[in-house]
Design an enzyme around this catalytic site. Structure first.
Site, PDB file in Angstrom:
ATOM      1  CB  CYS A 269      -0.958   0.020   1.187  1.00 59.60           C
ATOM      2  SG  CYS A 269      -2.402  -1.003   0.890  1.00 59.60           S
ATOM      3  CG  HIS A 314     -10.491  11.002 -12.932  1.00 62.54           C
ATOM      4  ND1 HIS A 314     -11.728  10.510 -12.613  1.00 62.54           N
ATOM      5  CD2 HIS A 314     -10.103  10.356 -14.062  1.00 62.54           C
ATOM      6  CE1 HIS A 314     -12.095   9.610 -13.514  1.00 62.54           C
ATOM      7  NE2 HIS A 314     -11.123   9.480 -14.392  1.00 62.54           N
ATOM      8  CD  GLU A 355      -8.214   1.402  -0.477  1.00 62.39           C
ATOM      9  OE1 GLU A 355      -8.269   1.507   0.766  1.00 62.39           O
ATOM     10  OE2 GLU A 355      -7.153   1.466  -1.116  1.00 62.39           O
TER      11      GLU A 355
END
Ligand code: ZN
Length: 409
Positions: A269, A314, A355
């Site tokens: 991560c 984005h 997520e």
């Protein structure tokens, strides 16, 4: 056709018959008997053009209540010009309120109209319940009413505005106001006259308006107390805000595509990686007896898009907000998103943030009252607020000679 109220056989059903038989309008009759208007109306009752010559001119000296109510409807952005007419839209659920307004607005030449039109977008007949007046009757009145002498009564105008467009969420009163200057005037006048605080929220209202909200629940209580007598005169208005109705939780789901990395993470991560986040915002509250809703899904979506999705989508979450630079974990995101939304959605009950489809968390943060008392969570502000110079141990970072950072070669 048989009238389902009294059993009489009729050539056709008209408001004139229904008024004498049961006091309903055709629109109400259709709803009561769950029949589409298309079946009840004959073609010559649909799309009837209204003639301005049938409408009275304004009285030479309109009453004080009429002037104040008109000002309230102007503040709420409800008065619309349609050709030679000015129209105040109503709501079939609240005909009594519309007719209560009419008894005063007659001074400006208003009439009640229930108009039936064929809606080409939905291919069905719809009814509009509205008050209508000659546009020329109001041209002088509602352009610059604040400068008229004497000015209309502020509290009456505000009561008229709240009766039409006010909404109560978790004890906080919301009033959408299309004009920013009007919104400032309302805030200033309420503070001055009644020591009541309102805040102005940017909620991306259509047409560029703003949303006023009572600052604290105590401000809502004081405002309702100040307007109690006025609101209780208006049919259904006080009850609308105070009657007990079922509590329901509504959920809006929105998605955004974002990249992030977790600083110092021992596994993968720590790499920049991206994905599609799914955010569910849950708002609990009583059903508004007039709208039939806890909250407008459109408003909910507008606010979450504006405050969260448009900023995250984005983007690299670590660089979107300083609060997330260090840890853009779903847990920290939840706390951050909660704080972005609670002012706008005081009924917010829970956030659920995915997520991935396999990894998600949910969070119920402080309600608006607690949030106002405690402020933003310290978790989000370590790097914002820490004054590193005040920590003497930091000197050990320096090499003690040139004040340069030690570097391991
Ligand atoms: Zn009948």
């Amino acid at each position: 056709m048989q009238c389902l109220e009294c059993g009489t056989e009729l050539q056709r059903l008209e408001n004139e018959h229904l008024f004498s038989c049961c006091g309903l309008t055709l629109h109400e009759y259709a709803l009561r008997h769950h029949m589409p208007l298309d079946l009840i109306l004959s073609p010559d009752q649909i799309n009837v053009a209204d003639r301005v010559m049938d409408y009275a001119r304004a009285s030479a000296c309109p009453g004080e209540t009429a002037r104040s109510l008109l000002q309230g409807f102007r503040l709420a952005g409800l008065l619309k010009d349609e050709g030679e007419f000015t129209v105040l839209p109503g709501d079939v659920r609240r005909l009594d309120l519309l007719l209560w307004n009419l008894q005063y607005l007659k001074d400006f030449g208003f009439r009640f109209r229930q108009e039936y039109r064929f809606d080409t977008a939905t291919n069905r007949v719809v009814a509009d319940n509205r008050l209508k007046a000659r546009r020329s009757n109001l041209a002088r009145q509602y352009g610059m009413e604040l400068s008229l002498v004497p000015p209309p009564d502020f509290l009456m105008a505000l009561a008229g505005c709240i009766a039409q467009v006010g909404e109560l969420h978790a004890g906080y009163l919301f009033i959408p106001v299309p004009g920013r200057r009007d919104a400032q005037e309302i805030i200033g006048s309420l503070k001055r006259l009644r020591n009541i605080s309102m805040v102005m929220l940017e909620t991306g209202e259509p047409g560029g308006g703003v949303m006023l909200r009572s600052h604290r629940r105590a401000d809502s209580d004081r405002l309702f107390e100040s307007l109690r007598e006025l609101l209780q005169m208006m049919p259904g208005v006080w009850e609308r805000f105070h009657v007990t109705t079922p509590e329901v939780t509504v959920v809006k789901e929105l998605v955004f595509d974002s990249a992030h990395f977790i600083t110092d993470h021992p596994a993968k991560c720590s790499n920049l990686h991206g994905g599609r986040y799914t955010l569910q915002v849950k708002v609990a509250g009583r059903i508004d007896p007039v709208t039939g809703c806890v909250i407008d899904y459109g408003y909910l979506k507008r606010v979450v898009n504006q405050r969260v999705v448009d900023r995250f989508d984005h983007h690299n979450l670590n660089f979107v907000a300083s609060e997330l630079a260090w840890r853009s974990s779903t847990e920290m995101l939840c706390v951050y998103i909660w704080e972005q939304l609670i002012d706008y959605l005081p009924g917010m009950a829970e956030l659920q943030l995915y997520e991935t489809q396999q990894s998600w968390c949910h969070y119920s943060g402080p309600d608006l009252k607690s949030y106002q008392a405690s402020g933003s969570s310290f978790l989000l502000h370590h790097f914002d607020e820490l004054d590193v110079r005040s920590l003497q141990l930091r000197e050990q970072i320096m090499d003690g000679q040139g004040g340069r950072l030690s570097v391991v070669a």
